[in-house]
Design an enzyme around this catalytic site. Structure first.
Site, short mmCIF file in Angstrom:
data_model
loop_
_atom_site.label_atom_id
_atom_site.label_comp_id
_atom_site.label_asym_id
_atom_site.label_seq_id
_atom_site.Cartn_x
_atom_site.Cartn_y
_atom_site.Cartn_z
N GLY A 197 -6.69 -0.85 5.66
CA GLY A 197 -6.79 0.31 4.79
C GLY A 197 -6.73 -0.06 3.33
O GLY A 197 -7.12 -1.16 2.92
N SER A 198 -6.21 0.85 2.53
CA SER A 198 -6.21 0.68 1.08
C SER A 198 -5.07 -0.23 0.62
O SER A 198 -4.05 -0.37 1.29
CB SER A 198 -6.08 2.04 0.40
OG SER A 198 -4.79 2.58 0.60
N GLY A 202 -1.17 -0.42 1.75
CA GLY A 202 -0.76 -1.76 2.15
C GLY A 202 0.53 -2.19 1.46
O GLY A 202 1.40 -2.82 2.07
N GLU A 219 -5.63 -6.06 6.16
CA GLU A 219 -7.08 -6.07 5.96
C GLU A 219 -7.39 -4.98 4.95
O GLU A 219 -7.44 -3.80 5.29
CB GLU A 219 -7.82 -5.83 7.29
CG GLU A 219 -7.62 -6.92 8.32
CD GLU A 219 -8.13 -8.28 7.86
OE1 GLU A 219 -9.02 -8.33 6.98
OE2 GLU A 219 -7.63 -9.30 8.35
N CYS A 257 -15.35 -1.98 4.14
CA CYS A 257 -14.67 -2.96 3.27
C CYS A 257 -15.53 -4.17 2.99
O CYS A 257 -15.33 -4.85 1.98
CB CYS A 257 -13.35 -3.38 3.90
SG CYS A 257 -13.52 -4.09 5.56
#
Length: 482
Positions: A197-198, A202, A219, A257
């Site tokens: 995610g963002s 994170g 990730e 991403c």
């Protein structure tokens, strides 16, 4: 059941984690047959529920069934089958070298499961980003909690309803809910957490994980650049344009991403490239349903906000039409927007493509080195020296030449950013495994120079051992050399 009831959520998941740990401690998940049965269950899920998956992805993101199969169902089934075929070898102890001075001895590296793991998946590839790491965690012999993104509610509901039917519902749990649920899950100790995610979320995950020293793999998104060199062949140029469009607009409308975030191209080549992009976009996207929609109104407003900057709006050379009713944005090309504008400092995650010109294509390397390390770097070029410079002088999760995004589908190479963990294929198995070092020695031979009292003779013996000078060591032991 494998989905978690509301009363468990209200209690804070303490019972859930302890129940899972009890299942893990029973030892059944470490059995190779159990692991293989879980992977076979995932394959059956992907085959038998394919149409339901297509429906869920269309409801959440407007994905066409072909895109859904290409990017999630098909690539995921291939990956799980690969794990099934190779799991026995991956899980086997690996022999390691032991020095002659340790004879007789045997050294092994034994993969073992980590235990109870937590997987947060993302909304843009909500099937693939949940089930690819899940397949690796199960192959490694772990028990797992999957937290799907609440921003893809149809997919989340599908996973909650169907994973318990195809997998061991005592060992695999699905927890649905919003940010508050994700936050509560991190109140507990886990043996590994994977978050996709963002960067903002994170950081929150890492902060809460620190309390229990929980290892975390992240990730996260990034601005993935694409260098486009001048290609002499018209065919090569067209193939490059096809692949650029595929990696920008036909993968969740750029909401990925590893989607191309911006292009770097020589000034002289830019007008030609722009015209080729325009004509090919018109050929590829003849119907609105061939491109996924923007996730929701919030993300739509974020993307439209990039063009609210007049400096950026004046740089649009193609597209720029926004439809708030359908949450759709026309493929948009932006030539040389200011480098300090939001569109060039934030991850775009949508169908807007800045094109940045440089005097010489080699100047793109200096440009990239001034930026944070991206998840991927793409380059379309026949210049072997340029390729090697990109490999040697830049840092990124991956580098792909003359294509883009396809590295995601390769099971033989790792996927992930720099320093935050990697998975896919065998690397998914390794992410959720611990490589335990095992050394077996005999009582047969004993060297007393290992122990006090110390003297110069013993340090001389130790020097020979660490230099692997066994002839000199033998002569010293029998008294023929000091």
């Amino acid at each position: 059941m494998g989905s978690v009831p509301e009363e468990e959520k209200a209690l804070g998941f303490g019972g859930l984690v302890s129940d899972l740990r009890e299942v893990y401690e029973s030892g059944r998940t470490q059995d190779l047959e159990w692991r293989q049965s879980q992977l076979r269950g995932l394959v059956r899920l992907l085959v038998e529920k394919e149409e339901e998956i297509f429906d869920a992805l269309h409801e959440d993101l407007g994905k066409h069934r072909v895109e859904a199969f290409r990017d999630e169902v098909g690539v995921l089934k291939k990956s799980v089958v690969d794990k099934l075929q190779n799991l026995k070898n991956w899980a086997a102890p690996e022999k390691a070298h032991t020095p002659l001075v340790a004879f007789p001895a045997t050294a092994l590296v034994v993969p073992e499961p980590l235990g109870v793991v937590l997987i947060y998946s993302c909304w843009n590839l909500p099937i693939g980003l949940a089930l690819e790491p899940l397949s690796g965690a199960l192959a490694a012999g772990n028990v797992v909690v999957v937290k799907p993104s609440e921003l893809a509610p149809s997919t989340s509901a599908f996973l909650a309803a169907n994973l318990p039917k195809f997998l061991d519902s005592k060992a695999v749990k699905v927890v649905e809910g919003g940010p508050e649920v994700g936050d509560k899950l991190m109140d507990h100790p886990w043996d590994k957490v994977l978050f996709t995610g963002s960067s903002r979320v994170g950081r929150l995950i890492m902060t809460k994980a620190a309390k229990h020293l929980t290892p975390v793999a992240l990730e996260l998104g990034s601005k993935c650049p694409c260098i486009v060199d001048w290609l002499d062949s018209n065919r090569d140029s067209q193939v490059a344009v096809n692949r650029i469009i595929g990696a920008k607009w036909s993968t969740c409308s750029g909401q990925a991403c590893i989607a191309i975030d911006y292009l770097l191209v020589e000034e002289e080549f830019a007008p030609i490239l722009i015209e080729m992009l325009k004509s090919t976009l018109e050929r590829f996207f003849t119907r609105p349903e061939y491109m996924a929609r923007i996730l929701n109104e919030k993300h739509f407003q974020r993307l439209s906000g990039f063009l609210a900057d007049r400096r950026v709006a004046s740089s649009v050379v193609h597209g720029g039409h926004f439809n708030p009713k359908t949450l759709s944005i026309e493929p948009t090309l932006v030539l040389n927007p200011p480098l300090d504008s939001d569109i060039m400092t934030e991850e775009i995650f949508g169908p807007l493509l800045p094109i940045i010109t440089v005097k010489k294509i080699e100047d793109s390397i200096k440009f990239l080195k001034s930026k944070p390390k991206p998840l991927a770097i793409y380059a379309f070029t026949r210049n072997e020296k340029l390729k090697q410079r990109i490999i040697d002088e830049t840092s990124s999760g991956s580098v792909t030449f003359n294509d883009a995004i396809v590295q995601y589908g390769l099971d033989s190479i790792p996927f992930g950013g720099v320093g935050f963990g990697q998975y896919h294929g065998k690397y998914s198995f390794e992410m959720f495994s611990h490589k335990k070092a095992v050394l077996k020695r005999s009582f047969l031979i004993e060297f007393m120079f290992r122990y006090p009292p110390w003297d110069e003779i013993k340090i001389g013996m130790l020097r020979r051992v660490y230099q692997f000078d066994y002839v000199s060591l033998f002569l010293a032991i029998i008294g023929l050399r000091r």
